[in-house]
Design a protein around this motif. Sequence first.
Motif, short mmCIF file in Angstrom:
data_model
loop_
_atom_site.label_atom_id
_atom_site.label_comp_id
_atom_site.label_asym_id
_atom_site.label_seq_id
_atom_site.Cartn_x
_atom_site.Cartn_y
_atom_site.Cartn_z
N UNK A 1 12.73 -26.04 18.39
CA UNK A 1 11.68 -25.04 18.23
C UNK A 1 11.37 -24.65 16.79
N UNK A 2 12.02 -25.32 15.83
CA UNK A 2 11.76 -25.02 14.42
C UNK A 2 11.03 -26.22 13.82
N UNK A 3 9.87 -25.95 13.23
CA UNK A 3 9.13 -27.04 12.60
C UNK A 3 9.92 -27.59 11.41
N UNK A 4 10.03 -28.93 11.28
CA UNK A 4 10.75 -29.50 10.14
C UNK A 4 9.78 -30.00 9.09
N UNK A 5 9.10 -31.09 9.37
CA UNK A 5 8.15 -31.68 8.42
C UNK A 5 7.49 -32.87 9.09
N UNK A 6 6.67 -33.61 8.31
CA UNK A 6 6.18 -34.86 8.87
C UNK A 6 7.12 -35.95 8.39
N UNK A 7 7.39 -36.90 9.25
CA UNK A 7 8.22 -38.02 8.82
C UNK A 7 7.86 -39.29 9.60
N UNK A 8 8.39 -40.40 9.11
CA UNK A 8 8.02 -41.67 9.75
C UNK A 8 9.24 -42.39 10.32
N UNK B 1 18.43 -33.12 24.89
CA UNK B 1 19.80 -32.92 25.36
C UNK B 1 19.75 -32.02 26.59
N UNK B 2 18.57 -31.46 26.85
CA UNK B 2 18.44 -30.42 27.87
C UNK B 2 17.43 -30.83 28.93
N UNK B 3 17.30 -30.00 29.95
CA UNK B 3 16.34 -30.27 31.02
C UNK B 3 14.94 -29.79 30.66
N UNK B 4 14.89 -28.72 29.83
CA UNK B 4 13.61 -28.02 29.65
C UNK B 4 13.23 -27.86 28.19
N UNK B 5 11.95 -27.63 27.97
CA UNK B 5 11.51 -27.13 26.68
C UNK B 5 11.82 -25.65 26.60
N UNK B 6 11.79 -25.09 25.39
CA UNK B 6 12.07 -23.67 25.21
C UNK B 6 11.16 -22.78 26.05
N UNK B 7 9.96 -23.26 26.32
CA UNK B 7 9.00 -22.47 27.12
C UNK B 7 9.37 -22.47 28.60
N UNK C 1 17.18 -20.11 19.48
CA UNK C 1 17.86 -21.41 19.27
C UNK C 1 18.10 -21.70 17.80
N UNK C 2 17.15 -21.30 16.95
CA UNK C 2 17.28 -21.57 15.52
C UNK C 2 18.50 -20.87 14.93
N UNK C 3 18.79 -19.68 15.42
CA UNK C 3 19.93 -18.92 14.90
C UNK C 3 21.25 -19.53 15.41
N UNK C 4 21.25 -19.97 16.66
CA UNK C 4 22.45 -20.63 17.21
C UNK C 4 22.71 -21.91 16.40
N UNK C 5 21.63 -22.58 16.05
CA UNK C 5 21.76 -23.81 15.27
C UNK C 5 22.36 -23.53 13.88
N UNK D 1 15.59 -14.52 21.12
CA UNK D 1 14.57 -15.29 20.40
C UNK D 1 13.26 -15.21 21.14
N UNK D 2 12.28 -16.00 20.72
CA UNK D 2 11.01 -15.99 21.46
C UNK D 2 11.10 -16.82 22.73
N UNK D 3 11.77 -17.96 22.64
CA UNK D 3 11.79 -18.83 23.81
C UNK D 3 13.19 -18.93 24.43
#
Length: 285
Positions: free
Chosen positions: A262-269, A191-197, A63-67, A87-89
């Motif tokens: 599936x790509x970690x971004x950061x912490x945010x508020x 936007x989808x029905x499922x998680x990557x897993x 997914x990260x590469x498609x993104x 990808x992995x998932x």
Amino acid sequence: MKILLVINPISGDSDKGPILNLLRENITTGFEIFKTTGEGDIKKIQNLITSNEFERILVAGGDGTIKLVAEAMKKQESLPIGILPAGSANGLANDLDLPLEPEEFIKIALGDHKKSIDAIKINGELCLHISDLGLNAELIREYEQGSFRGKFGYAIQTIPTLFSTEGPYDFTIEVNGETLNKKGIMLAIANSKKFGTGAIVNADGKMDDGIFELLLFKKLDVIEVFKTFNKGAKFSPEFLEVIPSKKAIIKSKKKIDFQIDGEYCKTLSEVEAIIEPQALTVFVR
Ligand SMILES: Nc1ncnc2c1ncn2[C@@H]1O[C@H](COP(=O)(O)OP(=O)(O)OP(=O)(O)O)[C@@H](O)[C@H]1O
């Protein structure tokens, strides 16, 4: 037909050689290859697209590469994407019901049956599939810092993350003209029905309906988690609350781990999510 192939050499920890060989057998007119490096890929793909007249882009990655490819096309006319799940998932491929056999997905990626799907613009970034604040993002952070890739990597991180989670979190959500105060271990924007897993958490979600769903997971409940393996499962409202919308602003006093596709971004508020109808065209069955 002029084709660009974008390959992520590290995605899913898998050798892309067999996919490349099959593509060479199937595309006799040749194709241009771009291998991602993890540095400045969006800009480089953008330059390739603007200086060539490609008719479609094949993407061998997760997914990260498609993104990356979707982000590269944001400013110009969008080319259709043939997904080669590697990808992995492969969450997006899974949601689009693409096969996982290379012979099969290559046929679809080189075919002519396509559909437009929505994306979600989250704090200015594209989300094609599912993002979340909280527990799953914590898990992805730990996974990315760990030394194992693939599904095994996720599995091995799950137990320690569950014990060290910083949730539950207090969310303030501005959505559909209301301001809601909610507590949960995780808030997903789907936007989808499922998680990557493959966990089915949003069975009524459609990728082309012009709306996304906010999924508020209120607590960890093993029985409810097991239901996510079942397509038709109905979740208890004590476990999951679903809020469909086109726009939402989510705030939290405490900074929370956040992930997109599936790509970690950061912490945010604070997170602003806006639906981008028909943002992308993909080849499907
Ligand atoms: N050559 C490279 N070296 C290191 N990182 C790379 C390289 N090429 C791409 N990347 C990074 O790989 C990430 C995308 O990986 P992708 O999501 O496609 O695979 P995955 O994580 O294995 O699969 P999935 O998202 O389906 O679980 C991006 O963050 C991108 O910057």
